[in-house]
Design an enzyme around this catalytic site. Structure first.
Site, PDB file in Angstrom:
ATOM      1  N   HIS A   1      38.389  28.576  33.834  1.00  0.00           N
ATOM      2  CA  HIS A   1      38.058  27.258  34.394  1.00  0.00           C
ATOM      3  C   HIS A   1      38.474  26.138  33.442  1.00  0.00           C
ATOM      4  CE1 HIS A   1      35.926  28.434  38.063  1.00  0.00           C
ATOM      5  NE2 HIS A   1      35.473  29.447  37.369  1.00  0.00           N
ATOM      6  N   THR A   2      39.446  26.414  32.619  1.00  0.00           N
ATOM      7  CA  THR A   2      39.939  25.399  31.676  1.00  0.00           C
ATOM      8  C   THR A   2      41.215  24.741  32.193  1.00  0.00           C
ATOM      9  OG1 THR A   2      41.032  27.220  30.564  1.00  0.00           O
ATOM     10  CG2 THR A   2      39.001  26.423  29.567  1.00  0.00           C
TER      11      THR A   2
ATOM     12  N   GLY B   1      45.204  42.261  44.912  1.00  0.00           N
ATOM     13  CA  GLY B   1      44.002  41.461  45.157  1.00  0.00           C
ATOM     14  C   GLY B   1      42.842  41.756  44.226  1.00  0.00           C
TER      15      GLY B   1
ATOM     16  N   GLY C   1      42.735  40.696  41.076  1.00  0.00           N
ATOM     17  CA  GLY C   1      42.669  39.687  40.017  1.00  0.00           C
ATOM     18  C   GLY C   1      43.664  39.924  38.900  1.00  0.00           C
TER      19      GLY C   1
ATOM     20  N   SER D   1      49.108  40.615  41.271  1.00  0.00           N
ATOM     21  CA  SER D   1      50.248  41.341  41.831  1.00  0.00           C
ATOM     22  C   SER D   1      51.212  40.363  42.494  1.00  0.00           C
ATOM     23  CB  SER D   1      49.772  42.397  42.828  1.00  0.00           C
ATOM     24  OG  SER D   1      49.203  41.802  43.982  1.00  0.00           O
ATOM     25  N   SER D   2      50.677  39.278  43.060  1.00  0.00           N
ATOM     26  CA  SER D   2      51.564  38.324  43.733  1.00  0.00           C
ATOM     27  C   SER D   2      52.478  37.623  42.725  1.00  0.00           C
ATOM     28  CB  SER D   2      50.763  37.307  44.557  1.00  0.00           C
ATOM     29  OG  SER D   2      49.990  36.468  43.743  1.00  0.00           O
TER      30      SER D   2
ATOM     31  N   GLU E   1      53.703  30.104  45.987  1.00  0.00           N
ATOM     32  CA  GLU E   1      52.306  30.250  46.441  1.00  0.00           C
ATOM     33  C   GLU E   1      51.860  28.990  47.180  1.00  0.00           C
ATOM     34  OE1 GLU E   1      49.824  32.840  45.381  1.00  0.00           O
ATOM     35  OE2 GLU E   1      51.066  33.983  43.990  1.00  0.00           O
TER      36      GLU E   1
ATOM     37  N   ASP F   1      49.277  32.506  36.028  1.00  0.00           N
ATOM     38  CA  ASP F   1      49.653  33.871  36.420  1.00  0.00           C
ATOM     39  C   ASP F   1      51.158  34.081  36.326  1.00  0.00           C
ATOM     40  OD1 ASP F   1      47.012  33.910  36.985  1.00  0.00           O
ATOM     41  OD2 ASP F   1      47.225  34.125  39.154  1.00  0.00           O
TER      42      ASP F   1
HETATM   43  P1  ADP Z   1      46.566  39.291  43.378  1.00  0.00           P
HETATM   44  O1  ADP Z   1      47.732  38.424  43.059  1.00  0.00           O
HETATM   45  O2  ADP Z   1      45.341  38.925  42.610  1.00  0.00           O
HETATM   46  O3  ADP Z   1      46.846  40.755  43.255  1.00  0.00           O
HETATM   47  P2  ADP Z   1      46.950  38.085  45.937  1.00  0.00           P
HETATM   48  O4  ADP Z   1      46.114  38.062  47.161  1.00  0.00           O
HETATM   49  O5  ADP Z   1      47.313  36.794  45.312  1.00  0.00           O
HETATM   50  O6  ADP Z   1      46.186  39.035  44.914  1.00  0.00           O
HETATM   51  O7  ADP Z   1      48.301  38.841  46.213  1.00  0.00           O
HETATM   52  C1  ADP Z   1      48.316  40.051  46.891  1.00  0.00           C
HETATM   53  C2  ADP Z   1      49.407  40.025  47.946  1.00  0.00           C
HETATM   54  O8  ADP Z   1      50.684  40.098  47.289  1.00  0.00           O
HETATM   55  C3  ADP Z   1      49.362  41.205  48.873  1.00  0.00           C
HETATM   56  O9  ADP Z   1      48.502  40.957  49.959  1.00  0.00           O
HETATM   57  C4  ADP Z   1      50.820  41.305  49.325  1.00  0.00           C
HETATM   58  O10 ADP Z   1      51.094  40.353  50.323  1.00  0.00           O
HETATM   59  C5  ADP Z   1      51.577  40.882  48.066  1.00  0.00           C
HETATM   60  N1  ADP Z   1      51.955  42.070  47.263  1.00  0.00           N
HETATM   61  C6  ADP Z   1      51.603  42.351  45.994  1.00  0.00           C
HETATM   62  N2  ADP Z   1      52.126  43.518  45.573  1.00  0.00           N
HETATM   63  C7  ADP Z   1      52.838  44.005  46.610  1.00  0.00           C
HETATM   64  C8  ADP Z   1      53.615  45.192  46.828  1.00  0.00           C
HETATM   65  N3  ADP Z   1      53.739  46.122  45.880  1.00  0.00           N
HETATM   66  N4  ADP Z   1      54.201  45.346  48.034  1.00  0.00           N
HETATM   67  C9  ADP Z   1      54.063  44.418  49.008  1.00  0.00           C
HETATM   68  N5  ADP Z   1      53.345  43.295  48.855  1.00  0.00           N
HETATM   69  C10 ADP Z   1      52.730  43.086  47.691  1.00  0.00           C
HETATM   70 MG    MG Z   2      47.806  36.306  43.355  1.00  0.00          MG
END
Ligand code: ADP
Ligand code: MG
Length: 377
Positions: free
Chosen positions: A32-33, A118, A120, A123-124, A157, A169
């Site tokens: 939160h910074t 999802g 945290g 992955s996105s 995003e 991120d």
């Molecule tokens: P986080 O970034 O915290 O993991 P997000 O909700 O921001 O969660 O991102 C997750 C989304 O990113 C998934 O719902 C999907 O749309 C996409 N995503 C991430 N990794 C993959 C993957 N290996 N294959 C397909 N989509 C992915």
């Molecule tokens: Mg994300």
């Protein structure tokens, strides 16, 4: 569709496809910074997205996600946005690269990853960084600055996925370096690497797998509190405030706003203290600051929840060196710095006690601080 994928795979595994990767991330401290113009302290991890990519000589992108077993095909113009949410991350990266004057040609790609979606760990951002890095390498002679690659992910995003995120991120995923954390100044965009060679320790995330849906947009409320206090102090953000300043205006602000600002100011000091401690290899202090952050997020900023406080208590009881909520709060993971010899006992205890109280085991992710975006072959 099966035929299309077969075709695609055959071509991709022939000569000429390159393999790229980019990583998920943790944030050791500094929560939160970002919107207060302060510091965050992330690092890339050993869980990543890998993509095999090859130019295809058309004006179309054809991409297959192994993990969710889905295929998407789209053009490179603004009106070509794919239906699937996951593919919009890649489409967005293409569009944002083009918007910045970069070149993107049609390509085929197949990708997979081991970052839990999802949870945290971003992955996105890993996906965005992997493709942004690849497009820069394949079509732009690596002329786009690394920081700009992170911005391409962030804008993706914002503009294509409906997530109004900060830069941390994507920054961490792009710039990550093995055995190093990065102190990012969210006001200036400047950053510095700090060694994180925690020999004898493990970093482990314990995922409560709960996410509390909250009715009254607590994030906006926290932001508003911070902005009100900054305004009272006549400064732009709380980055420029010290505790003395806050105490000067104590009578002019609400008790609640005081608590929020006290956390933010404390958190800035804790990040700096952790950096100093890491330079001396003093992991005891690092851990202590993590516990202080947790207490601040729970009692002053009030963004914790019962489950996360319970995981924090278990860590403390087990003698874990440091433990705190990672991320915005109200659910998700704790990040824990654990001595290797305590690891097994801690994980077993956390699973058992948490399951007994909440009916399900937490998920456990070991992480090692690793390289970010890169070309593998
Ligand atoms: P986080 O970034 O915290 O993991 P997000 O909700 O921001 O969660 O991102 C997750 C989304 O990113 C998934 O719902 C999907 O749309 C996409 N995503 C991430 N990794 C993959 C993957 N290996 N294959 C397909 N989509 C992915
Ligand atoms: Mg994300």
């Amino acid at each position: 569709m099966k035929e299309k994928i077969k075709e695609l795979l055959k071509e991709l595994f022939a000569d000429g496809a390159s393999l790229y990767a980019s990583s998920g991330r943790i944030n050791l401290i500094g929560e939160h910074t970002d919107y207060n113009g302060g510091f965050v302290f992330p690092g890339a991890i050993d869980k990543c997205i890998k993509a095999k990519i090859k130019e295809n000589g058309t004006d179309k992108v054809r991409v297959y996600s192994i993990d969710i077993d889905d295929y998407a095909e789209f053009g490179l113009n603004e009106e070509d946005a794919p239906e699937q949410q996951w593919a919009r991350y890649i489409f967005g990266v293409c569009r944002e690269t083009i918007k910045r004057g970069g070149t993107v040609k049609g390509f085929d790609a197949i990708f997979a990853g081991d970052i839990p979606l999802g949870a945290g760990l971003s992955s996105s951002a890993a996906m965005e960084s992997c493709f942004a890095f690849a497009l820069n390498d394949m079509f732009n002679d690596n002329k786009i600055e690394k920081y700009e690659l992170a911005r391409i992910g962030q804008s993706t995003e914002h503009n294509y996925c409906g997530v109004n995120c900060g830069i941390m991120d994507q920054f961490a995923s792009v710039h990550g370096k093995k055995d190093c954390l990065m102190r990012l100044d969210c006001r200036s965009g400047e950053f510095e690497y700090f060694p994180f060679k925690a020999d004898g320790y493990k970093l482990v995330l314990v995922d409560s797998v709960v996410k509390h849906e909250l009715v009254d947009s607590p994030y906006n409320k926290r932001r508003e509190s911070c902005e009100r206090v900054a305004k009272t102090l006549g400064i732009e953000t709380l980055r420029d405030a010290e505790m003395d300043d806050l105490n000067r205006v104590k009578e002019q602000i609400s008790e609640e706003d005081y608590m929020r600002a006290e956390y933010v100011i404390g958190e800035k000091e804790r990040v700096l203290a952790v950096c100093a401690a890491l330079e001396k290899g003093d992991f005891e202090t690092v851990g202590q600051k993590m516990y202080e952050t947790h207490a601040g997020m729970s009692k002053l900023y009030e963004v914790s929840c019962e489950e996360l406080d319970y995981l924090n208590d278990i860590a403390k009881e087990c003698g874990v060196t440091g433990s705190r909520i990672m991320g915005g709060g109200f659910g998700g993971c704790t990040i824990n710095l654990v001595k290797e010899e305590l690891y097994d006992k801690f994980i077993a205890t956390a699973k058992e006690k948490f399951a007994a109280k909440y009916g399900h085991e937490p998920k456990v992710y070991d992480v090692v601080i690793s390289d970010g975006a890169r070309r593998i072959s």
